[in-house]
Design a protein around this motif. Structure first.
Motif, mmCIF file in Angstrom:
data_model
loop_
_atom_site.group_PDB
_atom_site.id
_atom_site.type_symbol
_atom_site.label_atom_id
_atom_site.label_comp_id
_atom_site.label_asym_id
_atom_site.label_seq_id
_atom_site.Cartn_x
_atom_site.Cartn_y
_atom_site.Cartn_z
ATOM 1 N N LEU A 153 4.639 -60.848 8.952
ATOM 2 C CA LEU A 153 5.584 -60.409 7.932
ATOM 3 C C LEU A 153 6.259 -61.594 7.240
ATOM 4 O O LEU A 153 6.527 -62.620 7.868
ATOM 5 N N PRO A 154 6.578 -61.424 5.959
ATOM 6 C CA PRO A 154 7.344 -62.468 5.280
ATOM 7 C C PRO A 154 8.798 -62.471 5.761
ATOM 8 O O PRO A 154 9.267 -61.493 6.368
ATOM 9 N N ALA A 155 9.514 -63.547 5.486
ATOM 10 C CA ALA A 155 10.928 -63.637 5.853
ATOM 11 C C ALA A 155 11.692 -62.465 5.245
ATOM 12 O O ALA A 155 11.421 -62.057 4.110
ATOM 13 N N GLY A 156 12.618 -61.918 6.020
ATOM 14 C CA GLY A 156 13.433 -60.807 5.536
ATOM 15 C C GLY A 156 12.821 -59.438 5.756
ATOM 16 O O GLY A 156 13.398 -58.430 5.355
ATOM 17 N N TRP A 157 11.667 -59.390 6.378
ATOM 18 C CA TRP A 157 11.008 -58.116 6.650
ATOM 19 C C TRP A 157 11.031 -57.844 8.152
ATOM 20 O O TRP A 157 11.004 -58.776 8.961
ATOM 21 N N VAL A 158 11.070 -56.571 8.507
ATOM 22 C CA VAL A 158 10.938 -56.116 9.892
ATOM 23 C C VAL A 158 9.912 -54.997 9.898
ATOM 24 O O VAL A 158 9.453 -54.563 8.840
ATOM 25 N N ALA B 125 -3.719 -55.837 7.892
ATOM 26 C CA ALA B 125 -2.343 -55.971 7.404
ATOM 27 C C ALA B 125 -2.308 -55.759 5.899
ATOM 28 O O ALA B 125 -3.130 -56.306 5.173
ATOM 29 N N SER B 126 -1.340 -54.945 5.466
ATOM 30 C CA SER B 126 -1.091 -54.781 4.042
ATOM 31 C C SER B 126 0.419 -54.849 3.827
ATOM 32 O O SER B 126 1.172 -55.061 4.782
ATOM 33 N N LYS B 127 0.857 -54.676 2.596
ATOM 34 C CA LYS B 127 2.278 -54.863 2.306
ATOM 35 C C LYS B 127 3.161 -53.871 3.059
ATOM 36 O O LYS B 127 4.175 -54.264 3.629
ATOM 37 N N LEU B 128 2.800 -52.608 3.087
ATOM 38 C CA LEU B 128 3.678 -51.608 3.679
ATOM 39 C C LEU B 128 3.264 -51.110 5.055
ATOM 40 O O LEU B 128 4.098 -50.648 5.822
ATOM 41 N N LEU B 129 1.983 -51.188 5.370
ATOM 42 C CA LEU B 129 1.494 -50.717 6.665
ATOM 43 C C LEU B 129 0.607 -51.765 7.305
ATOM 44 O O LEU B 129 -0.171 -52.433 6.627
ATOM 45 N N THR B 130 0.728 -51.884 8.619
ATOM 46 C CA THR B 130 -0.156 -52.766 9.371
ATOM 47 C C THR B 130 -0.759 -51.978 10.523
ATOM 48 O O THR B 130 -0.026 -51.368 11.307
ATOM 49 N N VAL B 131 -2.083 -51.974 10.593
ATOM 50 C CA VAL B 131 -2.770 -51.353 11.724
ATOM 51 C C VAL B 131 -2.905 -52.444 12.780
ATOM 52 O O VAL B 131 -3.349 -53.561 12.497
ATOM 53 N N CYS B 132 -2.487 -52.104 13.996
ATOM 54 C CA CYS B 132 -2.465 -53.089 15.072
ATOM 55 C C CYS B 132 -2.964 -52.446 16.361
ATOM 56 O O CYS B 132 -3.065 -51.229 16.458
ATOM 57 N N ALA B 133 -3.264 -53.270 17.339
ATOM 58 C CA ALA B 133 -3.821 -52.787 18.596
ATOM 59 C C ALA B 133 -3.315 -53.649 19.741
ATOM 60 O O ALA B 133 -2.814 -54.755 19.520
ATOM 61 N N ALA B 134 -3.465 -53.123 20.948
ATOM 62 C CA ALA B 134 -3.138 -53.906 22.141
ATOM 63 C C ALA B 134 -3.998 -53.437 23.294
ATOM 64 O O ALA B 134 -4.301 -52.243 23.424
ATOM 65 N N ASP B 135 -4.383 -54.381 24.127
ATOM 66 C CA ASP B 135 -5.039 -54.084 25.395
ATOM 67 C C ASP B 135 -4.060 -54.461 26.490
ATOM 68 O O ASP B 135 -3.424 -55.512 26.428
ATOM 69 N N ARG C 224 5.124 -49.667 10.158
ATOM 70 C CA ARG C 224 5.674 -49.614 8.795
ATOM 71 C C ARG C 224 6.431 -50.907 8.578
ATOM 72 O O ARG C 224 7.295 -51.281 9.378
ATOM 73 N N ASN C 225 6.107 -51.631 7.522
ATOM 74 C CA ASN C 225 6.757 -52.889 7.187
ATOM 75 C C ASN C 225 7.916 -52.604 6.244
ATOM 76 O O ASN C 225 7.747 -51.910 5.244
ATOM 77 N N ILE C 226 9.085 -53.161 6.563
ATOM 78 C CA ILE C 226 10.317 -52.806 5.859
ATOM 79 C C ILE C 226 10.994 -54.072 5.342
ATOM 80 O O ILE C 226 11.316 -54.975 6.113
ATOM 81 N N ASP C 227 11.242 -54.108 4.035
ATOM 82 C CA ASP C 227 11.974 -55.214 3.412
ATOM 83 C C ASP C 227 13.462 -54.962 3.621
ATOM 84 O O ASP C 227 13.990 -53.948 3.178
#
Length: 151
Positions: A78-83, A111-121, A142-145
């Motif tokens: 994420l860019p600075a200022g985003w959660v 990864a895209s601007k508003l949504l990121t698909v992620c995974a974990a093992d 959901r990526n939030i500015d």
């Protein structure tokens, strides 16, 4: 050597601080072991309070570390200022979660601007350090500015 941290290191430190400030992360004893762009590795100790039979963790703790790992991996990009925040996740438990600790490795799938698909093992780790895959998670963050909007 400079005393100033790189912007990436500062970002990773802020991300860790945000995650570790969450009551659930503190309750689980969550710790970050590694971070890189799009990747994380986290651990929690196996605690009796989270077991349903001696030494075997309930699904709740397994899901929690998987979610923290996947969404934290998304947060590294994420860019600075985003959660970000989990909006969807699916976990498959494939073996008992027992041993000394659980280790989760999160990664970004897309990864895209508003949504990121992620995974974990998630791996059960015994006292000798041997890993056994016990679960895998696929999630969406959901990526939030957080910057104030000007009108």
């Amino acid at each position: 050597m400079s005393n100033t941290a790189s912007p990436q290191a500062e970002h990773f430190n802020q991300l860790q601080a945000i995650v570790l400030a969450m009551p659930m992360a503190r309750t689980l004893g969550l710790s970050f072991k590694h971070m890189a762009p799009g990747k994380t590795e986290l651990e929690i100790p196996v605690q009796d309070a989270f077991t349903f039979r001696p030494g075997q963790l309930q699904a709740t703790a397994i899901f929690a570390i998987a979610d923290f790992a996947a969404v934290s991996a998304a947060g590294t990009l994420l860019p600075a200022g985003w959660v970000n925040a989990t909006i969807d996740a699916n976990i498959k438990i494939v073996a008992p979660a027992s041993g000394a600790l659980l280790r989760a490795r999160g990664r970004v799938i897309n990864a895209s601007k508003l949504l990121t698909v992620c995974a974990a093992d998630v791996y059960s780790v015994n006292s000798s350090g041997e890993e056994t895959l016990c679960a895998t998670l696929l999630g969406t963050a959901r990526n939030i500015d957080t910057a104030p909007r000007t009108q």
